[in-house]
Design a protein around this motif. Sequence first.
Motif, PDB file in Angstrom:
ATOM      1  N   ILE A  29      18.274  -8.363 -19.918  1.00 10.99           N
ATOM      2  CA  ILE A  29      19.068  -8.134 -20.788  1.00 10.99           C
ATOM      3  C   ILE A  29      19.636 -10.184 -21.274  1.00 10.99           C
ATOM      4  O   ILE A  29      20.160 -10.495 -20.311  1.00 10.99           O
ATOM      5  N   ILE A  30      18.882 -10.229 -22.062  1.00  8.90           N
ATOM      6  CA  ILE A  30      19.607 -12.094 -22.959  1.00  8.90           C
ATOM      7  C   ILE A  30      19.651 -11.483 -24.518  1.00  8.90           C
ATOM      8  O   ILE A  30      19.853 -10.872 -25.614  1.00  8.90           O
ATOM      9  N   LYS A  31      20.785 -13.090 -24.056  1.00  6.58           N
ATOM     10  CA  LYS A  31      21.219 -12.831 -25.365  1.00  6.58           C
ATOM     11  C   LYS A  31      21.213 -14.091 -26.039  1.00  6.58           C
ATOM     12  O   LYS A  31      20.180 -15.892 -25.395  1.00  6.58           O
ATOM     13  N   VAL A  32      19.641 -14.070 -27.429  1.00 11.18           N
ATOM     14  CA  VAL A  32      19.135 -14.551 -27.608  1.00 11.18           C
ATOM     15  C   VAL A  32      19.522 -15.938 -28.232  1.00 11.18           C
ATOM     16  O   VAL A  32      19.997 -16.224 -29.577  1.00 11.18           O
ATOM     17  N   THR A  33      19.468 -17.398 -27.991  1.00  3.66           N
ATOM     18  CA  THR A  33      19.501 -18.913 -28.554  1.00  3.66           C
ATOM     19  C   THR A  33      19.170 -19.508 -29.149  1.00  3.66           C
ATOM     20  O   THR A  33      19.320 -19.792 -30.136  1.00  3.66           O
ATOM     21  N   SER A  34      17.633 -19.455 -28.813  1.00  3.17           N
ATOM     22  CA  SER A  34      16.907 -20.415 -30.175  1.00  3.17           C
ATOM     23  C   SER A  34      15.846 -19.294 -30.022  1.00  3.17           C
ATOM     24  O   SER A  34      14.864 -18.319 -29.462  1.00  3.17           O
ATOM     25  N   GLY A  59       8.798 -10.882 -32.902  1.00  2.00           N
ATOM     26  CA  GLY A  59       9.626 -12.338 -33.026  1.00  2.00           C
ATOM     27  C   GLY A  59       8.772 -12.050 -30.860  1.00  2.00           C
ATOM     28  O   GLY A  59       8.866 -11.473 -30.596  1.00  2.00           O
ATOM     29  N   HIS A  60       8.124 -13.140 -30.110  1.00  2.00           N
ATOM     30  CA  HIS A  60       7.093 -13.007 -29.545  1.00  2.00           C
ATOM     31  C   HIS A  60       7.229 -14.467 -28.888  1.00  2.00           C
ATOM     32  O   HIS A  60       6.787 -15.006 -27.573  1.00  2.00           O
ATOM     33  N   GLU A  61       8.769 -14.421 -29.591  1.00  2.00           N
ATOM     34  CA  GLU A  61       8.968 -16.740 -28.554  1.00  2.00           C
ATOM     35  C   GLU A  61      10.372 -16.929 -28.917  1.00  2.00           C
ATOM     36  O   GLU A  61      11.793 -17.022 -30.094  1.00  2.00           O
ATOM     37  N   ALA A  62      11.071 -16.414 -27.474  1.00  2.00           N
ATOM     38  CA  ALA A  62      12.160 -15.919 -27.583  1.00  2.00           C
ATOM     39  C   ALA A  62      13.159 -17.261 -25.868  1.00  2.00           C
ATOM     40  O   ALA A  62      12.215 -17.266 -25.102  1.00  2.00           O
ATOM     41  N   MET A  63      14.372 -17.624 -26.340  1.00  2.00           N
ATOM     42  CA  MET A  63      15.160 -17.834 -25.147  1.00  2.00           C
ATOM     43  C   MET A  63      16.233 -17.238 -25.616  1.00  2.00           C
ATOM     44  O   MET A  63      16.901 -17.821 -26.202  1.00  2.00           O
ATOM     45  N   GLY A  64      17.034 -17.961 -23.972  1.00  2.00           N
ATOM     46  CA  GLY A  64      18.404 -17.555 -24.188  1.00  2.00           C
ATOM     47  C   GLY A  64      19.240 -17.233 -22.783  1.00  2.00           C
ATOM     48  O   GLY A  64      18.683 -17.497 -21.600  1.00  2.00           O
ATOM     49  N   VAL A  65      20.350 -16.880 -22.777  1.00  2.00           N
ATOM     50  CA  VAL A  65      21.184 -16.898 -21.715  1.00  2.00           C
ATOM     51  C   VAL A  65      21.383 -15.145 -21.281  1.00  2.00           C
ATOM     52  O   VAL A  65      21.322 -14.499 -21.902  1.00  2.00           O
ATOM     53  N   VAL A  66      20.841 -14.539 -19.915  1.00  2.93           N
ATOM     54  CA  VAL A  66      20.762 -14.018 -19.121  1.00  2.93           C
ATOM     55  C   VAL A  66      21.819 -13.330 -19.335  1.00  2.93           C
ATOM     56  O   VAL A  66      23.854 -13.773 -18.889  1.00  2.93           O
ATOM     57  N   GLN A  67      22.514 -12.172 -19.945  1.00  5.88           N
ATOM     58  CA  GLN A  67      23.755 -11.378 -19.811  1.00  5.88           C
ATOM     59  C   GLN A  67      24.046  -9.987 -19.330  1.00  5.88           C
ATOM     60  O   GLN A  67      24.781 -10.038 -18.217  1.00  5.88           O
ATOM     61  N   ALA A  82      17.109 -18.709 -19.676  1.00  8.14           N
ATOM     62  CA  ALA A  82      15.412 -18.315 -19.601  1.00  8.14           C
ATOM     63  C   ALA A  82      14.739 -18.788 -20.267  1.00  8.14           C
ATOM     64  O   ALA A  82      15.362 -18.414 -21.763  1.00  8.14           O
ATOM     65  N   VAL A  83      13.424 -19.000 -20.657  1.00  9.53           N
ATOM     66  CA  VAL A  83      12.138 -18.561 -21.729  1.00  9.53           C
ATOM     67  C   VAL A  83      11.796 -17.631 -21.424  1.00  9.53           C
ATOM     68  O   VAL A  83      11.896 -17.236 -20.056  1.00  9.53           O
ATOM     69  N   ILE A  84      11.524 -16.916 -22.797  1.00 10.21           N
ATOM     70  CA  ILE A  84      10.570 -15.746 -22.360  1.00 10.21           C
ATOM     71  C   ILE A  84       9.543 -15.871 -22.837  1.00 10.21           C
ATOM     72  O   ILE A  84       9.407 -16.017 -24.296  1.00 10.21           O
ATOM     73  N   PRO A  85       8.439 -15.821 -21.318  1.00  5.61           N
ATOM     74  CA  PRO A  85       6.510 -15.728 -22.448  1.00  5.61           C
ATOM     75  C   PRO A  85       6.717 -14.817 -23.389  1.00  5.61           C
ATOM     76  O   PRO A  85       6.908 -13.182 -23.250  1.00  5.61           O
ATOM     77  N   PHE A  86       5.938 -14.900 -24.124  1.00  5.00           N
ATOM     78  CA  PHE A  86       5.047 -13.476 -24.990  1.00  5.00           C
ATOM     79  C   PHE A  86       4.699 -12.165 -24.440  1.00  5.00           C
ATOM     80  O   PHE A  86       4.523 -11.486 -24.974  1.00  5.00           O
ATOM     81  N   ASN A  87       4.080 -13.271 -23.343  1.00  4.54           N
ATOM     82  CA  ASN A  87       2.851 -11.331 -22.264  1.00  4.54           C
ATOM     83  C   ASN A  87       4.189 -10.738 -21.572  1.00  4.54           C
ATOM     84  O   ASN A  87       4.913 -11.570 -20.658  1.00  4.54           O
ATOM     85  N   ILE A  88       3.700  -9.927 -21.382  1.00  5.34           N
ATOM     86  CA  ILE A  88       4.787  -9.127 -20.139  1.00  5.34           C
ATOM     87  C   ILE A  88       4.322  -8.458 -18.993  1.00  5.34           C
ATOM     88  O   ILE A  88       3.134  -7.865 -19.191  1.00  5.34           O
ATOM     89  N   SER A  89       3.996  -9.426 -18.215  1.00  2.00           N
ATOM     90  CA  SER A  89       3.247  -8.679 -16.814  1.00  2.00           C
ATOM     91  C   SER A  89       4.263  -8.636 -15.847  1.00  2.00           C
ATOM     92  O   SER A  89       5.162  -9.504 -16.074  1.00  2.00           O
ATOM     93  N   PHE A 159       9.212 -23.952 -26.922  1.00  2.00           N
ATOM     94  CA  PHE A 159       7.954 -24.313 -26.826  1.00  2.00           C
ATOM     95  C   PHE A 159       7.139 -23.630 -25.776  1.00  2.00           C
ATOM     96  O   PHE A 159       5.702 -23.759 -25.095  1.00  2.00           O
ATOM     97  N   LEU A 160       7.809 -23.557 -24.506  1.00  2.00           N
ATOM     98  CA  LEU A 160       7.213 -22.923 -23.347  1.00  2.00           C
ATOM     99  C   LEU A 160       7.223 -21.265 -23.100  1.00  2.00           C
ATOM    100  O   LEU A 160       5.984 -20.744 -22.613  1.00  2.00           O
ATOM    101  N   SER A 161       7.752 -20.616 -24.703  1.00  2.00           N
ATOM    102  CA  SER A 161       7.465 -19.433 -24.602  1.00  2.00           C
ATOM    103  C   SER A 161       5.939 -19.289 -25.029  1.00  2.00           C
ATOM    104  O   SER A 161       5.620 -18.206 -25.336  1.00  2.00           O
ATOM    105  N   ASP A 162       5.283 -20.150 -25.558  1.00  2.00           N
ATOM    106  CA  ASP A 162       4.150 -19.721 -26.365  1.00  2.00           C
ATOM    107  C   ASP A 162       2.712 -20.454 -27.167  1.00  2.00           C
ATOM    108  O   ASP A 162       1.967 -21.067 -26.271  1.00  2.00           O
TER     109      ASP A 162
END
Length: 238
Positions: A29-34, A59-67, A82-89, A159-162
């Motif tokens: 779980i992350i707290k989204v910062t941007s 939304g599929h371009e997010a980053m934040g702090v791990v909770q 962490a930055v979260i890429p849009f695809n889940i692999s 921008f590393l998210s997508d």
Amino acid sequence: MRALTWQGNLDVQVTDVPDPRIQEPNDAIIKVTSTAICGSDLHLYGVLGPYLSPGDVLGHEAMGVVQEVGPEITNLVPGDRAVIPFNISCGHCWMCRRALYAQCETTQVREQGKGAALFGYTSLYGSVPGGQAQFLRVPQAQFGPIKIPAEGPDEQYLFLSDVLPTAYQAVAYADTPQDGTLAVLGLGPTGSSRPGSPATSASAASSASIPCRSAAPPRPGSGLRPWTWARRRTPRTR
């Protein structure tokens, strides 16, 4: 929590939705910062409405702090950024081992005949709640999240998210030859990212249909040069 949700055709609203929770041992779980709005989100606003349900989080371009992390996650701890890429692999299936992450066999949405699940992108891609929210559940967190330094503004990494990997992959797949020229059609966020070939000294010519983008000076180091073209019209015959 508050999140941007789809409510109907051409109707998105910020509403209250349940906070995400750990559901699988490899969740985080992350707290989204941007978070950012992708051009692909415009499809959800109208065209892909039949594959959405009222209340779906976009939304599929997010980053934040791990909770919080599940018991199987060892690569992240609460407090990590962490930055979260849009695809889940998953990172370990046959497809992922061949770097075909968008076709991950673990998260593949087989009932829809699609590839890997995506954040916030319709039932076609798993109906996974997206990142335009205060918090985000990240499945397959052992592989997807990109851990980043604690220092520096979000804009340095978001921008590393997508956007950036999309641009890089397009250039890599084009396989422009040494000293060749790559045409970039459209100068939105992806097209205006660094287009120079990652493996050659190829240059790049750009064209955009929006005047303000065409008129904007090239970003320093991008290697872009303006390029204009005229559509050839076929003579009408009787």
